[in-house]
Design a protein around this motif. Structure first.
Motif, short mmCIF file in Angstrom:
data_model
loop_
_atom_site.label_atom_id
_atom_site.label_comp_id
_atom_site.label_asym_id
_atom_site.label_seq_id
_atom_site.Cartn_x
_atom_site.Cartn_y
_atom_site.Cartn_z
N TYR A 353 0.83 -1.24 0.13
CA TYR A 353 0.13 -0.09 0.01
C TYR A 353 0.87 1.26 -0.13
N GLU A 355 2.20 5.29 0.62
CA GLU A 355 1.90 6.09 1.67
C GLU A 355 0.62 6.84 1.38
N GLU A 356 0.05 7.58 2.72
CA GLU A 356 -0.85 8.51 2.61
C GLU A 356 -0.42 9.78 1.68
N GLY A 357 -1.24 10.07 0.97
CA GLY A 357 -1.15 11.47 0.06
C GLY A 357 -0.49 10.84 -1.33
N THR A 359 -0.59 9.83 -4.63
CA THR A 359 -1.44 9.60 -5.45
C THR A 359 -1.23 8.88 -6.99
N LYS A 364 -1.69 1.94 -5.76
CA LYS A 364 -3.15 2.77 -5.23
C LYS A 364 -4.19 2.07 -5.53
#
Length: 450
Positions: A353, A355-357, A359, A364
């Motif tokens: 997965y 990392e957050e942010g 895109t 994703k």
């Protein structure tokens, strides 16, 4: 382990009813519901998942069933790409239609003309006949078979929420409609979202490529809290009460083994690629306060090669909750949501997965509720037809098979359920009394003797 009791990769691929293909038409990669293709080495690979459907002429959709899930499906469809419109709504309740209409206006500035808002049990026919290209079928699942049949007869593309029926009679009706849809090159996508979810797809790809050996069984569990319910109001007729409380009546929902647990059972079927020959099951009710359904099930499925799988679900508040989608193999096991283990419990792979942010990562995971609509719209616009209706009909039937085993206390064979004349619900629909559907709970077996 005796190889006679294992499902080999070669046999799986040869006999699979769900291993699909992905193609490229008009320059656009199109992901089928089964989302796999084979490399030159014979291994499964995944095609690129589109972020949105390609542009094209306007596609007009009508929504049939304006409750929470239907409203959500309408929003998901609008989020799938450019030039997509919701132009008609249908429901049996004015308040449900009004709420959906208001949300579409508030959230997406979509206004539905008065003349395209239809109320009543025949509203689905009016939506289908309103000039739409595609229908979103999101009513309680009892009505799905008739709606699918009508949409195919009118040559409309279909998104149909899960499950696709509540009884064998309805499953057979859908299977016939799905077959006709294939002959007409109509696109059908079902609401079992995991087949459109990249982490699930990649995990399955690795298992079917043999990274942990051959599949030998599965353990599938979904334990959660109680669903919502509605107590009866004095002004409600039998029909209105049941429809407003539909998730608690078997004839409308199929019981929660069919209405909700189908997600996890469908994941199992997606891996195994074959139908069980027998179900043995039990269940019961301890906490539900309305309707005629169980609040827990435990089902064992037997397959023609001797393999067995276990599926269990519970909906009771105040208990330990959790979900297990474990596919057992000769050299380890998979958590279908994104991990592979050896038989010592060591993680040997997990989905990367981002990392957050981030895109831009190729890993994703797109919202699968939107991804399934991207797949549907892409198929329409590229001409590369997709139709997962048969897969979802059989997944629905397997859950029905388990429910029948639990309700009766009898082993149920595949031939018995496939050919059963069981039909749940009234034959005619009016907002009045509903005969011969008492609010009583199924009891398996017979009383013991002293």
């Amino acid at each position: 382990m005796n190889n006679n009791n294992s499902l080999s990769r070669r046999d799986f691929i040869k006999s699979s009813v769900v291993a699909g293909t992905a193609g490229v038409v008009g320059g656009f990669p199109l992901l089928s519901s089964c989302s796999t293709e084979r490399s030159k080495k014979g291994e499964m690979t995944l095609p690129e998942l589109l972020e949105q459907a390609p542009d094209g002429k306007v596609i007009k959709a009508g929504l049939i069933g304006c409750g929470g899930r239907g409203t959500g499906a309408a929003m998901d469809f609008l989020n799938a790409g450019p030039n997509l419109q919701i132009v008609a709504l249908g429901d049996v309740f004015q308040d449900k239609l009004n709420s959906c209409r208001e949300i579409l206006k508030k959230e997406r500035n979509v206004e539905i003309a008065d003349e395209n808002c239809f109320i009543g049990f025949d509203s689905y026919e009016k939506v289908i006949d309103s000039g739409v290209d595609l229908v979103l079928l999101c009513t309680p699942p009892h009505f799905r078979p008739a709606h699918v049949e009508a949409a195919v007869n009118a040559r409309k593309h279909i998104f149909m929420e899960k499950p696709i029926a509540v009884d064998p009679f309805g499953v057979r009706k859908v299977l016939a409609a799905v077959k006709r849809a294939k002959n007409l090159n109509l696109n059908i996508v079902s609401g079992t979202i995991r087949r459109s979810q990249k982490d699930y797809m990649e995990t399955r790809r690795r298992v079917l490529n043999g990274e942990i050996g051959d599949i030998v069984g599965a353990n599938i569990i979904r334990n959660g809290g109680a669903l919502w319910f509605r107590t009866r109001r004095p002004e409600w007729s039998d029909m209105e009460y049941m429809l407003r409380n539909w998730v608690n009546f078997c004839w409308l929902s199929g019981d929660h083994i069919t209405e909700q647990f189908i997600h996890e059972v469908d994941v199992m079927n997606w891996y195994l690629g074959k139908n069980p020959i027998k179900a043995t099951g039990w269940g019961g009710r301890q906490r539900r306060v309305t309707g005629d359904q169980y609040d827990f099930f435990s089902i064992e499925y037997l397959y023609d090669n001797g393999m067995r799988t276990h599926c269990a679900a519970r909906q009771i508040d105040g208990c330990t909750n959790g979900k297990v989608e474990q596919i057992n193999c000769t050299d380890g096991y998979a958590d279908a949501s994104g991990k592979l283990y050896d038989w010592n419990g060591n993680v040997i792979w997990e989905y990367p997965y981002p990392e957050e942010g981030d895109t831009q990562s190729p890993w994703k995971v797109k919202n699968p509720f939107v991804q399934e609509h991207i797949n549907l719209v892409t198929a329409i616009r590229t001409g590369n037809t997709i139709n997962d209706g048969e897969d979802q009909a059989y997944s629905s039937l397997i859950t029905i098979m388990g429910r029948m085993a639990a309700y009766t206390g009898k082993d149920i064979t595949w031939d018995e359920v496939l050919n059963s004349d069981l039909y749940l619900g009234p034959k005619t629909y009016i907002m009045g009394p509903v005969e011969n559907i008492p609010e009583t709970i199924p009891v398996a077996g017979v009383p013991g003797k002293e």
